[in-house]
Motif scaffolding. Sequence first.
Motif, mmCIF file in Angstrom:
data_model
loop_
_atom_site.group_PDB
_atom_site.id
_atom_site.type_symbol
_atom_site.label_atom_id
_atom_site.label_comp_id
_atom_site.label_asym_id
_atom_site.label_seq_id
_atom_site.Cartn_x
_atom_site.Cartn_y
_atom_site.Cartn_z
ATOM 1 N N ASP A 252 0.849 -1.197 0.000
ATOM 2 C CA ASP A 252 0.000 0.000 0.000
ATOM 3 C C ASP A 252 0.881 1.243 0.000
ATOM 4 O O ASP A 252 1.765 1.383 0.859
ATOM 5 C CB ASP A 252 -0.910 0.038 1.230
ATOM 6 C CG ASP A 252 -2.025 -0.988 1.160
ATOM 7 O OD1 ASP A 252 -2.472 -1.297 0.047
ATOM 8 O OD2 ASP A 252 -2.437 -1.492 2.221
ATOM 9 N N GLU A 253 0.646 2.141 -0.953
ATOM 10 C CA GLU A 253 1.345 3.418 -1.001
ATOM 11 C C GLU A 253 0.311 4.533 -0.835
ATOM 12 O O GLU A 253 -0.679 4.581 -1.566
ATOM 13 C CB GLU A 253 2.093 3.588 -2.320
ATOM 14 C CG GLU A 253 2.929 4.863 -2.366
ATOM 15 C CD GLU A 253 3.739 4.986 -3.639
ATOM 16 O OE1 GLU A 253 4.912 5.386 -3.568
ATOM 17 O OE2 GLU A 253 3.188 4.684 -4.727
ATOM 18 N N LYS A 254 0.572 5.413 0.141
ATOM 19 C CA LYS A 254 -0.363 6.504 0.415
ATOM 20 C C LYS A 254 0.304 7.848 0.196
ATOM 21 O O LYS A 254 1.264 8.198 0.871
ATOM 22 C CB LYS A 254 -0.881 6.418 1.858
ATOM 23 C CG LYS A 254 -1.875 7.526 2.211
ATOM 24 C CD LYS A 254 -2.343 7.415 3.648
ATOM 25 C CE LYS A 254 -3.313 8.550 4.001
ATOM 26 N NZ LYS A 254 -3.743 8.474 5.425
ATOM 27 N N THR B 215 -4.688 6.170 -0.913
ATOM 28 C CA THR B 215 -3.979 4.894 -0.788
ATOM 29 C C THR B 215 -4.219 4.034 -2.014
ATOM 30 O O THR B 215 -5.361 3.850 -2.442
ATOM 31 C CB THR B 215 -4.439 4.136 0.469
ATOM 32 O OG1 THR B 215 -4.188 4.931 1.632
ATOM 33 C CG2 THR B 215 -3.703 2.813 0.602
ATOM 34 N N ASN C 263 -3.204 0.224 -3.731
ATOM 35 C CA ASN C 263 -2.672 -1.112 -3.448
ATOM 36 C C ASN C 263 -2.012 -1.710 -4.688
ATOM 37 O O ASN C 263 -2.533 -1.611 -5.799
ATOM 38 C CB ASN C 263 -3.789 -2.041 -2.958
ATOM 39 C CG ASN C 263 -3.280 -3.459 -2.682
ATOM 40 O OD1 ASN C 263 -3.493 -4.369 -3.466
ATOM 41 N ND2 ASN C 263 -2.600 -3.618 -1.566
#
Length: 218
Positions: free
Chosen positions: A133-135, A139, A141
């Motif tokens: 997960d990159e926020k 966010t 996925n």
Amino acid sequence: MKKIIIIFLFAFASSVYSQYDFTLGMGIDFNSTPSFRDYINSNYARGVDNLSTFKTSVSFSGEVGYDIKDNIQLAFEYNILLDSYNQSIGPGGSYELSYISHRPSIIAYYVIKGDGYKFKFGGGAGLRYVSLDEKLFVTTNYTTNGYGVLLKAEGNTLLSGNLFANIGVSLRYDTPGSPKNNSIGFIYDPVAKESLNLNSVSVGIKIGISYSIYRSIN
């Protein structure tokens, strides 16, 4: 992978007398993931809280082993690695990246047994699956899968009955590849001019407990 598991399960039912080891443990991995490190340091850390060559992560594992001979054991390990990074990027803003790596493996051990102790040395391989997960305001996925190999050594000391205290070390090489989102694609590193990948080398230290069961099969 399915054929390996079938062979492993067949071995469980092929002996008159058998010993089963069930192990639960947790530990720390020291990971070197160059692409991950460079992506964070170049694009988000920028001299503040830079990642070093090796980064510590938490891992949890469960394992079941079966003695096919007095000093040879086959085992199936399911190991989960948790890793994350976060950095403030301005007033009220932050960047967060976290991932879970699933690392199941079939392992063959050479076992040395004695009165109240047991040492196991072995190696194996298995599939690798990562959910990342990159926020950055929102966010996203990403997932990827690949394979990995490992070497392990562990010692078991009898506590009481069939219960043992367990401590072990491992060396792993995992190549899950580049995480991808079906809609967006890969995570692109504009500095390195390539997609982020999570290929890594790691050294792990684990503590836990194991329980041995002796069973007669008619």
